[in-house]
Design a protein around this motif. Structure first.
Motif, PDB file in Angstrom:
ATOM      1  N   ILE A  54       0.826  -1.208   0.000  1.00  0.00           N
ATOM      2  CA  ILE A  54       0.000   0.000   0.000  1.00  0.00           C
ATOM      3  C   ILE A  54       0.860   1.258   0.000  1.00  0.00           C
ATOM      4  N   SER A  55       0.293   2.348  -0.518  1.00  0.00           N
ATOM      5  CA  SER A  55       0.955   3.642  -0.415  1.00  0.00           C
ATOM      6  C   SER A  55      -0.099   4.724  -0.227  1.00  0.00           C
ATOM      7  N   TRP A  56       0.313   5.821   0.382  1.00  0.00           N
ATOM      8  CA  TRP A  56      -0.555   6.975   0.582  1.00  0.00           C
ATOM      9  C   TRP A  56       0.226   8.232   0.224  1.00  0.00           C
ATOM     10  N   LYS A  57      -0.335   9.041  -0.662  1.00  0.00           N
ATOM     11  CA  LYS A  57       0.249  10.336  -1.049  1.00  0.00           C
ATOM     12  C   LYS A  57      -0.717  11.415  -0.597  1.00  0.00           C
ATOM     13  N   ASN A  58      -0.326  12.187   0.417  1.00  0.00           N
ATOM     14  CA  ASN A  58      -1.189  13.216   0.972  1.00  0.00           C
ATOM     15  C   ASN A  58      -1.212  14.442   0.059  1.00  0.00           C
ATOM     16  N   LEU A  59      -2.406  14.974  -0.203  1.00  0.00           N
ATOM     17  CA  LEU A  59      -2.549  16.120  -1.112  1.00  0.00           C
ATOM     18  C   LEU A  59      -3.224  17.315  -0.456  1.00  0.00           C
ATOM     19  N   SER A  60      -3.436  17.264   0.856  1.00  0.00           N
ATOM     20  CA  SER A  60      -4.068  18.397   1.532  1.00  0.00           C
ATOM     21  C   SER A  60      -3.517  18.533   2.942  1.00  0.00           C
ATOM     22  N   ASP A  61      -3.617  19.735   3.490  1.00  0.00           N
ATOM     23  CA  ASP A  61      -3.153  19.985   4.853  1.00  0.00           C
ATOM     24  C   ASP A  61      -4.240  19.695   5.885  1.00  0.00           C
ATOM     25  N   ASP A  62      -5.479  19.604   5.425  1.00  0.00           N
ATOM     26  CA  ASP A  62      -6.627  19.449   6.313  1.00  0.00           C
ATOM     27  C   ASP A  62      -7.012  17.975   6.419  1.00  0.00           C
ATOM     28  N   SER A  63      -6.815  17.369   7.593  1.00  0.00           N
ATOM     29  CA  SER A  63      -7.119  15.949   7.769  1.00  0.00           C
ATOM     30  C   SER A  63      -8.046  15.747   8.956  1.00  0.00           C
ATOM     31  N   ASP A  64      -8.952  14.810   8.817  1.00  0.00           N
ATOM     32  CA  ASP A  64      -9.817  14.441   9.939  1.00  0.00           C
ATOM     33  C   ASP A  64     -10.265  12.994   9.749  1.00  0.00           C
ATOM     34  N   GLY A  65     -10.694  12.392  10.832  1.00  0.00           N
ATOM     35  CA  GLY A  65     -11.087  10.998  10.819  1.00  0.00           C
ATOM     36  C   GLY A  65     -10.288  10.224  11.851  1.00  0.00           C
ATOM     37  N   TYR A  66     -10.133   8.936  11.635  1.00  0.00           N
ATOM     38  CA  TYR A  66      -9.439   8.070  12.596  1.00  0.00           C
ATOM     39  C   TYR A  66      -8.760   6.926  11.840  1.00  0.00           C
ATOM     40  N   TYR A  67      -7.819   6.278  12.521  1.00  0.00           N
ATOM     41  CA  TYR A  67      -7.390   4.969  12.037  1.00  0.00           C
ATOM     42  C   TYR A  67      -7.153   4.040  13.220  1.00  0.00           C
ATOM     43  N   VAL A  68      -7.423   2.761  12.970  1.00  0.00           N
ATOM     44  CA  VAL A  68      -7.269   1.721  13.982  1.00  0.00           C
ATOM     45  C   VAL A  68      -6.304   0.676  13.439  1.00  0.00           C
ATOM     46  N   LEU A  69      -5.312   0.329  14.226  1.00  0.00           N
ATOM     47  CA  LEU A  69      -4.361  -0.730  13.890  1.00  0.00           C
ATOM     48  C   LEU A  69      -4.547  -1.860  14.895  1.00  0.00           C
ATOM     49  N   PHE A  70      -4.622  -3.093  14.425  1.00  0.00           N
ATOM     50  CA  PHE A  70      -4.680  -4.202  15.374  1.00  0.00           C
ATOM     51  C   PHE A  70      -3.882  -5.385  14.828  1.00  0.00           C
ATOM     52  N   LYS A  71      -3.150  -6.024  15.744  1.00  0.00           N
ATOM     53  CA  LYS A  71      -2.218  -7.078  15.395  1.00  0.00           C
ATOM     54  C   LYS A  71      -2.938  -8.393  15.094  1.00  0.00           C
ATOM     55  N   LYS A  72      -2.235  -9.251  14.373  1.00  0.00           N
ATOM     56  CA  LYS A  72      -2.767 -10.586  14.087  1.00  0.00           C
ATOM     57  C   LYS A  72      -3.016 -11.357  15.374  1.00  0.00           C
ATOM     58  N   ARG A  73      -2.143 -11.170  16.357  1.00  0.00           N
ATOM     59  CA  ARG A  73      -2.330 -11.903  17.616  1.00  0.00           C
ATOM     60  C   ARG A  73      -3.571 -11.418  18.365  1.00  0.00           C
ATOM     61  N   TYR A  74      -3.915 -10.130  18.212  1.00  0.00           N
ATOM     62  CA  TYR A  74      -5.153  -9.618  18.803  1.00  0.00           C
ATOM     63  C   TYR A  74      -6.354 -10.327  18.181  1.00  0.00           C
ATOM     64  N   LEU A  75      -6.284 -10.529  16.880  1.00  0.00           N
ATOM     65  CA  LEU A  75      -7.369 -11.218  16.180  1.00  0.00           C
ATOM     66  C   LEU A  75      -7.512 -12.656  16.668  1.00  0.00           C
ATOM     67  N   ASP A  76      -6.391 -13.303  16.953  1.00  0.00           N
ATOM     68  CA  ASP A  76      -6.431 -14.675  17.469  1.00  0.00           C
ATOM     69  C   ASP A  76      -7.098 -14.742  18.844  1.00  0.00           C
ATOM     70  N   GLU A  77      -6.995 -13.640  19.600  1.00  0.00           N
ATOM     71  CA  GLU A  77      -7.597 -13.592  20.938  1.00  0.00           C
ATOM     72  C   GLU A  77      -9.058 -13.157  20.902  1.00  0.00           C
ATOM     73  N   GLN A  78      -9.530 -12.724  19.714  1.00  0.00           N
ATOM     74  CA  GLN A  78     -10.904 -12.225  19.568  1.00  0.00           C
ATOM     75  C   GLN A  78     -11.607 -13.014  18.463  1.00  0.00           C
ATOM     76  N   PRO A  79     -11.979 -14.279  18.722  1.00  0.00           N
ATOM     77  CA  PRO A  79     -12.532 -15.137  17.665  1.00  0.00           C
ATOM     78  C   PRO A  79     -13.829 -14.602  17.051  1.00  0.00           C
ATOM     79  N   ILE A  80     -14.622 -13.867  17.828  1.00  0.00           N
ATOM     80  CA  ILE A  80     -15.877 -13.325  17.287  1.00  0.00           C
ATOM     81  C   ILE A  80     -15.567 -12.275  16.215  1.00  0.00           C
ATOM     82  N   LEU A  81     -14.575 -11.419  16.473  1.00  0.00           N
ATOM     83  CA  LEU A  81     -14.163 -10.429  15.477  1.00  0.00           C
ATOM     84  C   LEU A  81     -13.616 -11.127  14.237  1.00  0.00           C
ATOM     85  N   LYS A  82     -12.850 -12.184  14.437  1.00  0.00           N
ATOM     86  CA  LYS A  82     -12.276 -12.931  13.313  1.00  0.00           C
ATOM     87  C   LYS A  82     -13.366 -13.512  12.425  1.00  0.00           C
ATOM     88  N   VAL A  83     -14.412 -14.071  13.030  1.00  0.00           N
ATOM     89  CA  VAL A  83     -15.538 -14.622  12.265  1.00  0.00           C
ATOM     90  C   VAL A  83     -16.250 -13.519  11.487  1.00  0.00           C
TER      91      VAL A  83
END
Length: 308
Positions: free
Chosen positions: A89-118
């Motif tokens: 993946i790549s991201w090229k930013n074209l504006s100074d104004d940003s809003d929103g969110y991002y969430v990062l979660f590890k593969k091991r977190y997914l292994d501990e949360q089987p309902i999310l994995k399903v």
């Protein structure tokens, strides 16, 4: 017939040759992160290698060019993106104004949360590239803003149930996103970027498939260029143009990343790790690793064990 605005987008995608800093996956000890784009906006980057985390990127304000594999999207309207760890993946930013969110979660977190994995397997937002990107309307933002704001507050407050709550909220984000289900068509991607993608895909295939009985097969700029049926000088030129680094540097960095992963995550001997990444002599592997990391492989493995 293309409108003027569409032609400008195509030209932008063809000519966005600005340097994209290369982002590598590091072995930090966390399971999940929630970040505000307003406080910490996405910077320009190219992430060519497999990561150990999934990413939900919610852009409520801002403009940029997102590339997932060979699919490129001009983002100028609210969008939510679901990114798999294995994607280039790549991201090229074209504006100074940003809003929103991002969430990062590890593969091991997914292994501990089987309902999310399903749920992830059921909805296919991370696994199917045609479902990775959802364009949002202004009327769609309130519900997503609500869930992401709750996630950020939970993440900042942290208690023993935080990770369990967050997986529930991520399911709600996926369900809300699918209700909108406006999957945009990819824009035109330049031939140069396609060739860069092919190089990184080949590099990842070579590095991720190595083991004690199957060492890396190709590891020089000439060998990679020959496999891609292009001239080594041309491959060097386009990589330098888009990433600021030549072929040999990318190969070296990828082998170092794999070396670190094997040192941390396996019980292989130093000789076995060195052999798997192309060094028949362990002393040469030790020299290569120390020159680039500042520690011998043994010292790196020991320091990580002490730290964690």
């Amino acid at each position: 017939m293309l409108k003027t605005s569409d032609i400008e987008k195509v030209d932008l995608l063809r000519n966005s040759a600005d340097f994209l800093p290369v982002s590598h996956a590091y072995f930090e000890n966390w399971n999940i992160r929630v970040v505000s784009r307003k406080e910490d906006p996405c910077k320009n980057y190219l992430s060519p290698h497999r990561r150990d985390f999934y990413k939900i990127l919610y852009i409520s304000k801002g403009t940029g060019i997102l590339t997932i594999g060979t699919h490129t999207y001009y983002i100028d309207k609210p969008t939510i993106i679901f990114l798999h760890p294995n994607g280039i993946i790549s991201w090229k930013n074209l504006s100074d104004d940003s809003d929103g969110y991002y969430v990062l979660f590890k593969k091991r977190y997914l292994d501990e949360q089987p309902i999310l994995k399903v749920a992830m397997e059921k909805y296919e937002l991370f696994s199917k590239i045609e479902k990775n990107v959802i364009r949002l309307g202004e009327n769609d933002l309130d519900s997503l803003n609500h869930w992401f704001a709750i996630m950020l507050k939970q993440y900042e407050d942290q208690d023993g149930m935080t990770e369990d709550r967050l997986q529930t909220y991520m399911q709600m984000v996926m369900i809300e996103s699918l209700q909108f289900a406006n999957f945009p068509k990819p824009d035109i991607v330049s031939e140069e970027y396609r060739q860069i993608h092919d190089f990184f895909q080949l590099l990842e295939a070579e590095a991720s498939d190595i083991n004690r009985h199957n060492p890396v097969r190709i590891k020089t700029a000439k060998e990679f260029a020959n496999s891609l049926s292009i001239h080594p000088n041309y491959l060097n030129a386009i990589l330098k143009k888009y990433t600021g680094q030549n072929v040999s540097t990318h190969i070296k960095n990828r082998l170092l990343e794999e070396s670190k992963a094997l040192l941390i995550q396996s019980d292989w001997s130093l000789q076995e790790i060195g052999f798997s990444i192309g060094f028949a002599d362990q002393s040469n592997f030790n020299q290569f690793f120390k020159k680039n990391i500042g520690l011998t492989p043994q010292a790196f493995r020991k320091s990580y064990q002490i730290k964690h």
